[in-house]
Design an enzyme around this catalytic site. Structure first.
Site, PDB file in Angstrom:
ATOM      1  N   HIS A 215      44.985  81.393 -75.943  1.00  0.00           N
ATOM      2  CA  HIS A 215      43.829  80.623 -75.486  1.00  0.00           C
ATOM      3  C   HIS A 215      42.588  80.921 -76.324  1.00  0.00           C
ATOM      4  CE1 HIS A 215      41.985  78.092 -72.421  1.00  0.00           C
ATOM      5  NE2 HIS A 215      40.966  78.925 -72.379  1.00  0.00           N
TER       6      HIS A 215
ATOM      7  N   HIS B  84      41.367  72.910 -68.606  1.00  0.00           N
ATOM      8  CA  HIS B  84      41.462  73.866 -67.502  1.00  0.00           C
ATOM      9  C   HIS B  84      42.724  73.532 -66.717  1.00  0.00           C
ATOM     10  CE1 HIS B  84      38.803  76.854 -65.182  1.00  0.00           C
ATOM     11  NE2 HIS B  84      38.931  77.269 -66.427  1.00  0.00           N
TER      12      HIS B  84
END
Length: 733
Positions: A42, A88
């Site tokens: 990430h 998200h």
């Protein structure tokens, strides 16, 4: 360090050896946690970085490309637009309301930390199969409600309009939904702020909400696949407070009016860790941080937790020495914490202290420069050979009449009006929204400072990306730009959110590599560089990956906001033209999905010259006042595009389309638009000038809709279009 602890931090043997080399010793738990977060997929893009190199990122109007919190383009009159999109996904599957809400909060901070007041939100959403009474279908409906509720809650409370987006559904997303949040802000060209920490002895100030244990390990969680064990990791999902973020935004914008700071950085993924290392790394500086000075909302927090918490509504500032009290005064006015927690050094190291004891020491440049860049194996997916020959022309000719096909496709959730979702959003806060959800096409807002309009087109057809990841990604760029152009604005740049499955699967990495090539090609040919973006991998559950989803937002400018072109019929008796080639493309089409339950076929290459010619035709003809409306032909082809335009306008039309195959009314050929023309003679001169194929479909008007042999009363069509989606979501049928 024991192997179980290393494994729990998702650190490989090779990576651990590199850590030992960098430190010259064993790491302690705090240091291991920092490496784990910063080297997570990430944060480090270790699987994707190789393929992101080479994206077109420059143009005369690009002020800031990738590498900062958000991208920046010049929009004229001394003003700039600041924008970015991020994912998200995992948090929103685990806890849809807070996951989606904090996704919005995070992207807002990325924009206003650059000095811009955020003026618009948009969202790209993917859900699984919402029809049916199986547990998975009921859960998907719960996710739709939770995600849309979270988005509206955060945006509405912040006083920022959510002016558009896209939403699609497929069983391939049953195990992994996608929530991609986009935000755009406006500021003066000479008032942009950057995320850097420099100047030996300058103070490092923590501002915003207090730090808690919520969101702990979020970056690492977002860099892993789902399974039954980690689907319930609710503690890794942040809890948002939009009212605190509203105060933070206003305090930051007030701060930016003064010459008090060197740089500012959002505490996003990996929280204090990523913000401090990124600010130092950009400047080649070192930093000391005294973690016991960090404002805490929970007792007994440890340095490990403080560095890795992803609590929301926080920023890290590098201030000018001597300005500390003035900065504290501003944030106290807005009832927010502001504490000096460190200082910039020349050591090139991050030195972490706890009650004056050195508890962590990591070289900053080696942490980022030695971050793994993986060359994962790639392999063309086996399924592509199975589906590529299954084109409509080759398939068993179905016996379904076009009338029945039209009625079935009209009732598909992709076509149905999504007012259940977007009616929760306040799209008109700030009074600058020109085109909003439900108006079809790009969303458009006015910029009062220079009287221009900014158009934002969001697009990604996941079925076409499944059929051909390269062409599908290129089409996302082209289609999002086409939406912008159909509003009369000139597309200038894109931001992307590249959502793919497990990078450890060679077939997924092949899809990703192909998608990047498609984006590079389309951005170069269409002159819309990439200025910001995000990569989200590991979107898979129990070994099943999502369809490739490179979501794109194209941003463009119309110098005169009063010349914004609508996307739906405006008046009766207006001539309607179809511009662009119809080639009988059914690969990845909604027709095949609905009628035959197949996602198959072969896509043809994109003709970028014709795509750009269509954009330029509409932009120039609109400037000359020749057009009444324009809309890109999307999923469901000409038939569904016209049907949606009729429903939204409140009157129909009788249209005739010349087809090689009667089913071509549903074909999804690229680079086409439905255009309403005021002056047909002059418009034909433009068509000749730009060398585009066209046909006159008919005229608007009446209470009936028809195209070729398909017909339906407008009342019946509107009843389905406006009411069926809410019935599905609320289990009313």
């Amino acid at each position: 360090m024991d192997k179980e602890t290393i494994k729990a931090h998702k650190i490989s043997d090779e990576e651990y050896s590199k850590i030992l080399e960098i430190l010259g010793r064993e790491p302690n738990l705090l240091e291991l946690g920092v490496f784990s977060a910063m080297w997570s997929e990430h944060c480090s893009y270790k699987s994707s970085k190789k393929y992101l190199n080479g994206f077109p990122t420059k143009a005369p109007w690009v002020i800031q490309g990738p590498g900062e919190n958000a991208g920046v383009i010049d929009i004229g009159g001394g003003m700039v637009a600041v924008f970015k999109m991020e994912s998200h996904n995992h948090p929103s599957y685990i806890e849809p309301f807070q996951g989606a809400a904090t996704g919005v909060g995070g992207i807002l901070r990325d924009v206003f930390t650059m000095g811009a007041r955020v003026e618009a939100n948009m969202n790209s959403l993917r859900f699984g199969d919402i029809k049916g009474n199986e547990a998975v279908n009921r859960y998907q409906r719960y996710l739709v409600k939770g995600v849309s509720g979270g988005i509206s809650h955060y945006g509405n409370c912040m006083g920022i309009p959510t002016i558009g987006g896209e939403i699609s559904f497929d069983s391939g997303f049953n195990g992994n939904i996608l929530v991609n949040a986009f935000a755009l802000g406006i500021c003066k060209k000479d008032e942009i702020f950057y995320g850097r920490a420099e100047g030996i002895g300058n103070p490092v100030i923590y501002v915003g909400s207090k730090t808690g244990r919520d969101g702990l390990g979020g970056a690492v969680m977002a860099s892993d696949s789902f399974n039954e064990e980690n689907k319930s990791l609710r503690p890794t999902v942040q809890v948002g407070d939009p009212f605190a973020e509203k105060l933070l935004m206003e305090a930051c914008l007030e701060l930016f009016k003064h010459d008090y700071i060197i740089g500012i950085q959002d505490m996003g993924a990996a929280g204090l860790t990523s913000s401090s290392f990124e600010m130092s790394g950009r400047s080649g500086s070192g930093m000391k941080m005294y973690l016991d000075k960090v404002p805490m909302r929970e007792e007994g927090m440890t340095p490990y937790e403080l560095m890795l918490s992803e609590s929301q509504e926080r920023m890290l500032i590098c201030a000018k020495k001597g300005c500390e009290d003035k900065i504290k005064e501003i944030f106290a006015k807005w009832d927010l914490d502001a504490e000096v927690i460190g200082e910039v050094t020349s050591s090139g190291k991050m030195e972490l202290f706890w009650h004056n004891e050195l508890v962590g020491e990591i070289p900053i440049d080696p942490l980022s420069e030695a971050a793994p860049v993986l060359d994962r194996p790639t392999k063309k997916p086996a399924y592509l050979d199975e589906i590529k020959l299954d084109n409509l022309q080759c398939a068993t000719i179905n016996t379904m009449k076009n009338q029945e096909a039209f009625e079935r496709i009209l009732k598909d959730e992709h076509i149905l009006n999504k007012s259940f979702v977007y009616d929760q959003y306040d799209a008109n806060i700030g009074t600058n929204t020109i085109k909003q959800p439900g108006h079809l096409g790009a969303s458009v807002m006015r910029v009062k400072e220079n009287n221009c309009a900014i158009a934002m087109g969001m697009e990604c057809n996941t079925r076409m990306n499944f059929v051909n990841p390269k062409i599908g990604a290129a089409l996302a760029v082209a289609s999002s730009g086409r939406k912008v152009a159909m509003s009369g604005a000139t597309p200038l740049a894109i931001t992307d959110c590249l959502n793919y499955g497990n990078p450890e699967n060679p077939e997924v990495m092949w899809q990703f590599a192909q998608g990047c090539e498609g984006i590079k090609e389309a951005c170069k040919e269409l002159n819309t560089p990439v200025v910001s973006g995000n990569v989200s991998l590991y979107n898979d559950t129990d070994g099943v990956s999502i369809q490739p989803t490179p979501a794109i937002v194209s941003v463009g400018v119309n110098e005169d906001y009063t010349k914004t072109l609508p996307s739906v019929f405006q008046n009766e008796n207006t001539a309607v033209y179809l511009v662009g080639d119809t080639k009988g493309i059914f690969a990845g089409s909604l027709y095949r999905k609905v009628v035959e339950d197949k996602i198959t076929g072969t896509l043809v290459e994109v003709d970028y010259k014709k795509e750009r010619a269509l954009w330029d035709l509409v932009i120039s003809a609109n400037k000359d006042g020749l057009l009444e409306f324009a809309n890109s032909v999307g999923i469901g082809g000409v038939a569904m595009t016209l049907a949606k335009m009729s429903c939204n306008a409140g009157f129909g039309g009788e249209f005739k389309m010349l087809c090689d195959d009667s089913r071509d009314i549903f074909d999804e050929s690229y680079s086409r638009a439905i255009i309403g023309v005021k002056d047909e003679a002059k418009f034909k001169e433009y068509l000749h000038k730009f060398g585009l194929v066209w046909q006159r479909l008919g005229e608007t008007g009446g209470n009936k809709f028809s195209i070729n042999e398909v017909s339906m009363s407008l009342d019946d069509m509107k009843d389905i279009y406006f009411n069926d989606f809410v019935k599905i979501i609320k289990d009313e049928k």
